[in-house]
Design a protein around this motif. Structure first.
Motif, PDB file in Angstrom:
ATOM      1  N   GLU A 176      23.741  -0.286 -51.715  1.00 17.82           N
ATOM      2  CA  GLU A 176      22.659   0.633 -51.119  1.00 17.82           C
ATOM      3  C   GLU A 176      21.764   0.106 -50.083  1.00 17.82           C
ATOM      4  O   GLU A 176      21.383   0.785 -49.295  1.00 17.82           O
ATOM      5  CB  GLU A 176      21.720   0.835 -52.291  1.00 17.82           C
ATOM      6  CG  GLU A 176      20.908   2.245 -52.354  1.00 17.82           C
ATOM      7  CD  GLU A 176      20.477   2.831 -53.792  1.00 17.82           C
ATOM      8  OE1 GLU A 176      19.226   2.695 -53.734  1.00 17.82           O
ATOM      9  OE2 GLU A 176      21.417   3.106 -54.623  1.00 17.82           O
ATOM     10  N   LYS A 177      21.613  -1.074 -50.065  1.00 19.01           N
ATOM     11  CA  LYS A 177      20.900  -1.821 -48.948  1.00 19.01           C
ATOM     12  C   LYS A 177      21.870  -1.872 -47.746  1.00 19.01           C
ATOM     13  O   LYS A 177      21.207  -1.876 -46.684  1.00 19.01           O
ATOM     14  CB  LYS A 177      20.488  -3.264 -49.397  1.00 19.01           C
ATOM     15  CG  LYS A 177      19.190  -3.192 -50.141  1.00 19.01           C
ATOM     16  CD  LYS A 177      18.764  -4.562 -50.383  1.00 19.01           C
ATOM     17  CE  LYS A 177      17.441  -4.653 -51.462  1.00 19.01           C
ATOM     18  NZ  LYS A 177      17.710  -5.577 -52.427  1.00 19.01           N
ATOM     19  N   THR A 178      22.915  -2.586 -47.911  1.00 14.59           N
ATOM     20  CA  THR A 178      23.802  -2.672 -46.744  1.00 14.59           C
ATOM     21  C   THR A 178      24.537  -1.325 -46.174  1.00 14.59           C
ATOM     22  O   THR A 178      24.822  -1.314 -45.228  1.00 14.59           O
ATOM     23  CB  THR A 178      25.216  -3.474 -47.070  1.00 14.59           C
ATOM     24  OG1 THR A 178      25.796  -2.884 -48.267  1.00 14.59           O
ATOM     25  CG2 THR A 178      24.551  -4.925 -47.585  1.00 14.59           C
ATOM     26  N   GLY A 179      24.895  -0.334 -47.160  1.00 14.14           N
ATOM     27  CA  GLY A 179      25.480   0.896 -46.853  1.00 14.14           C
ATOM     28  C   GLY A 179      26.877   0.416 -46.600  1.00 14.14           C
ATOM     29  O   GLY A 179      27.387  -0.599 -46.928  1.00 14.14           O
ATOM     30  N   LEU A 180      27.860   1.653 -46.531  1.00 15.46           N
ATOM     31  CA  LEU A 180      29.196   1.392 -46.290  1.00 15.46           C
ATOM     32  C   LEU A 180      29.829   1.913 -45.192  1.00 15.46           C
ATOM     33  O   LEU A 180      28.943   2.888 -44.487  1.00 15.46           O
ATOM     34  CB  LEU A 180      29.694   2.632 -47.386  1.00 15.46           C
ATOM     35  CG  LEU A 180      29.824   1.891 -48.890  1.00 15.46           C
ATOM     36  CD1 LEU A 180      30.340   2.883 -49.895  1.00 15.46           C
ATOM     37  CD2 LEU A 180      30.500   0.541 -49.002  1.00 15.46           C
ATOM     38  N   PRO A 181      30.718   1.453 -44.394  1.00 15.03           N
ATOM     39  CA  PRO A 181      31.388   0.187 -45.123  1.00 15.03           C
ATOM     40  C   PRO A 181      30.604  -0.988 -45.000  1.00 15.03           C
ATOM     41  O   PRO A 181      29.638  -1.123 -44.139  1.00 15.03           O
ATOM     42  CB  PRO A 181      32.686   0.211 -44.423  1.00 15.03           C
ATOM     43  CG  PRO A 181      32.458   0.868 -42.875  1.00 15.03           C
ATOM     44  CD  PRO A 181      31.380   2.083 -43.216  1.00 15.03           C
ATOM     45  N   ALA A 182      31.242  -1.970 -45.918  1.00 15.90           N
ATOM     46  CA  ALA A 182      30.566  -3.247 -45.812  1.00 15.90           C
ATOM     47  C   ALA A 182      31.629  -4.318 -45.829  1.00 15.90           C
ATOM     48  O   ALA A 182      32.921  -4.028 -46.031  1.00 15.90           O
ATOM     49  CB  ALA A 182      29.731  -3.237 -47.113  1.00 15.90           C
ATOM     50  N   ILE A 183      31.167  -5.418 -45.889  1.00 19.02           N
ATOM     51  CA  ILE A 183      32.111  -6.608 -46.055  1.00 19.02           C
ATOM     52  C   ILE A 183      31.716  -7.719 -47.121  1.00 19.02           C
ATOM     53  O   ILE A 183      30.463  -8.143 -46.957  1.00 19.02           O
ATOM     54  CB  ILE A 183      32.458  -7.572 -44.559  1.00 19.02           C
ATOM     55  CG1 ILE A 183      33.063  -6.529 -43.644  1.00 19.02           C
ATOM     56  CG2 ILE A 183      33.618  -8.597 -44.799  1.00 19.02           C
ATOM     57  CD1 ILE A 183      33.311  -7.071 -42.381  1.00 19.02           C
TER      58      ILE A 183
END
Ligand code: AMP
Length: 367
Positions: A129-136
Motif C-alpha cells: 500500500e505504501k510503495t504501490g505496484l509495481p514494486a521490487i
C-alpha cells in the motif's frame, strides 16, 4: 607509500595499475589465491572475516582502502585504530544495508523511491500500500548485479517473491518500481582537505540487473548540478576521503537516488582513457594526501562490460581508439570479466559504433 586494498578483484587491479607509476606499492587481501589483482602486488589469501590476517595485513601498509563492499564494518573500525582506513567504515556500513542507505538519503534531503522494510509475510499488504505496484522486493544486504531482487507486478507475485527471498540474512526491503527515462551515475572524489572533484556523470544501461554500458558525458546541466549537490552532501556527511559513486534514476526529469558505492565504480571505468585523471588515480591521490587531478574529459566515451566471457581481442583492437581491459578472471555466466572503452569526438560517432560493440562484446547472463 604502501597501500593496502581489501579485495583483489578487477577494481583492486585497476587501482594498482594507476598507482604503480606514482611509486606506490600495493598489498591485497582476498580469499581467492587467483584474485586478479594479485599479480600487481602482495596478496594475502584469507577470508575477509579473518581478524588476525586482517590486522597482519594492515600492519604492513600505510593506508587501508577497500574495493569490496561486503567486509565487516566493525572489523574495519578496529583496523582503523591501527592504520587509517579510507573511505570511512561508517560510509561502508551505510551502503551495506539498503534500508540504512535510503534512510541516510532521506535524512540528507536526497530523493528516493518509496520504500518499506519488511520482516514478515503479514506485512506485505501494508507495505505494498505504501510503495504501490509495481514494486521490487530486494534483500537489504549482499545484493549485487541484480541478485537478490524480485519484481512484483501484483499481489500474488509478492507472496512468491517474499518466500523466495525470506531466508536472506539481514531482512528485506520493498521499493516502488521507478519508471525511469534513464539511469545515470556520478563519481566524485574528496581529498583530505575537503576539496571535491566530480566526473561528468555517465548514462548507464543495465541488462538483467548488470551494468552493460555507460556513455559519458550526460548533458543535462540542471540534473548534473543536482547529482553533484547530492553527492557532495554524502561526502561531507562522512568527512569522506576517496571516490564515491552515486546511482540515480531520472524519472519525469528529476533525480531519484538508487544507491551509493563507497569505492571506485564500474560506471567510471571510462575515466581511465577518457579523462585527464582516472577515478583510480584520484582515489589513490586522495588517500595519500596528493592534490586531486583534473576530471576533465579528453573525448566522449562509451564503456561496454564483457559479461560471461571476453570478446576476441583482434575484433576489438581493429577498431580505432577502442581499448580492451581483461580482468584475468575465469569465464562464468553473469560475471564481469573485462570491459571495452571506445573514445570519439562526438556522441553521434559513439552511437554509430555502439551496435558493432554490442555485437562483439559478449553478454552471457547468469541462469
Ligand atoms: P540495484 O542492485 O539496486 O543497483 O539494481 C540494479 C538495477 O535494477 C538498477 O540499476 C535498475 O536498472 C533496476 N532497479 C533497481 N531498483 C529499481 C527500482 N526501484 N525501480 C526500477 N528499477 C530498479
Amino acid at each position: 607509500m604502501r597501500v593496502g586494498i581489501i579485495g583483489g578483484g578487477q577494481l583492486g587491479r585497476m587501482l594498482a595499475w594507476a598507482g604503480l607509476p606514482l611509486g606506490m606499492d600495493f598489498s591485497f587481501i582476498d580469499p581467492s589465491p587467483g584474485a586478479p589483482a594479485g599479480e600487481l602486488g602482495r596478496l594475502t589469501v584469507a577470508p575477509f572475516e579473518d581478524r588476525t590476517a586482517m590486522f597482519d595485513f594492515a600492519q604492513n601498509v600505510d593506508v587501508v582502502t577497500y574495493e569490496f563492499e561486503n567486509v565487516s564494518a566493525p572489523l574495519l573500525r578496529e583496523v582503523g585504530a591501527a592504520r587509517p582506513v579510507m573511505p570511512s567504515p561508517e560510509a561502508l556500513e551505510a551502503s551495506q544495508d539498503r534500508l540504512s542507505e535510503k534512510t541516510l538519503f532521506h535524512a540528507l534531503g536526497i530523493p528516493t523511491t518509496r520504500y518499506v522494510a519488511l520482516d514478515r509475510e503479514e506485512e506485505l499488504p501494508g507495505a505494498l500500500e505504501k510503495t504501490g505496484l509495481p514494486a521490487i522486493l530486494k534483500t537489504r544486504r549482499l545484493g549485487y548485479d541484480g541478485r537478490g531482487q524480485v519484481p512484483i507486478y501484483e499481489y500474488s507475485d509478492a507472496v512468491t517473491a517474499f518466500r523466495t527471498l525470506a531466508s536472506a540474512p539481514g531482512g528485506l526491503i520493498i521499493e516502488g518500481r521507478v519508471v525511469f527515462e534513464r539511469e545515470i551515475s556520478i563519481v566524485a572524489c574528496r581529498d583530505r582537505a575537503g576539496s571535491v572533484v566530480f566526473y561528468p556523470p555517465g548514462e548507464n544501461v543495465h541488462q538483467d540487473g548488470i551494468l552493460r554500458s555507460s556513455y559519458t558525458p550526460f548533458r543535462d546541466a540542471s540534473l548534473v548540478h543536482h547529482a553533484e549537490d547530492y553527492a557532495r552532501r554524502i561526502l561531507e556527511h562522512f568527512d569522506y576521503i576517496g571516490v564515491l559513486a552515486v546511482e540515480f534514476f531520472v524519472e519525469n526529469g528529476a533525480l531519484i537516488a538508487n544507491e551509493m558505492a563507497p569505492r571506485v565504480h564500474n560506471s567510471g571505468h571510462w575515466s581511465i582513457e577518457a579523462c585527464i585523471t582516472s577515478q583510480f588515480e584520484n582515489h589513490l591521490r586522495a588517500l595519500i594526501g596528493l592534490p586531486l587531478g583534473s576530471t576533465e574529459l579528453r573525448r566522449e566515451a562509451l564503456m561496454v562490460n564483457a559479461v560471461g566471457h571476453l570478446p576476441e581481442a583482434p575484433a576489438i583492437l581493429a577498431l580505432p581508439d577502442v581499448h580492451l581491459h581483461d580482468y584475468h578472471k575465469a569465464p562464468r555466466p553473469g560475471r564481469k570479466v573485462g570491459h571495452v572503452t571506445a573514445l570519439a569526438e562526438t556522441r553521434e560517432a559513439l552511437e554509430k559504433l555502439a551496435p558493432r560493440l554490442f555485437e562483439i562484446v559478449p553478454f552471457e547472463r547468469h541462469g
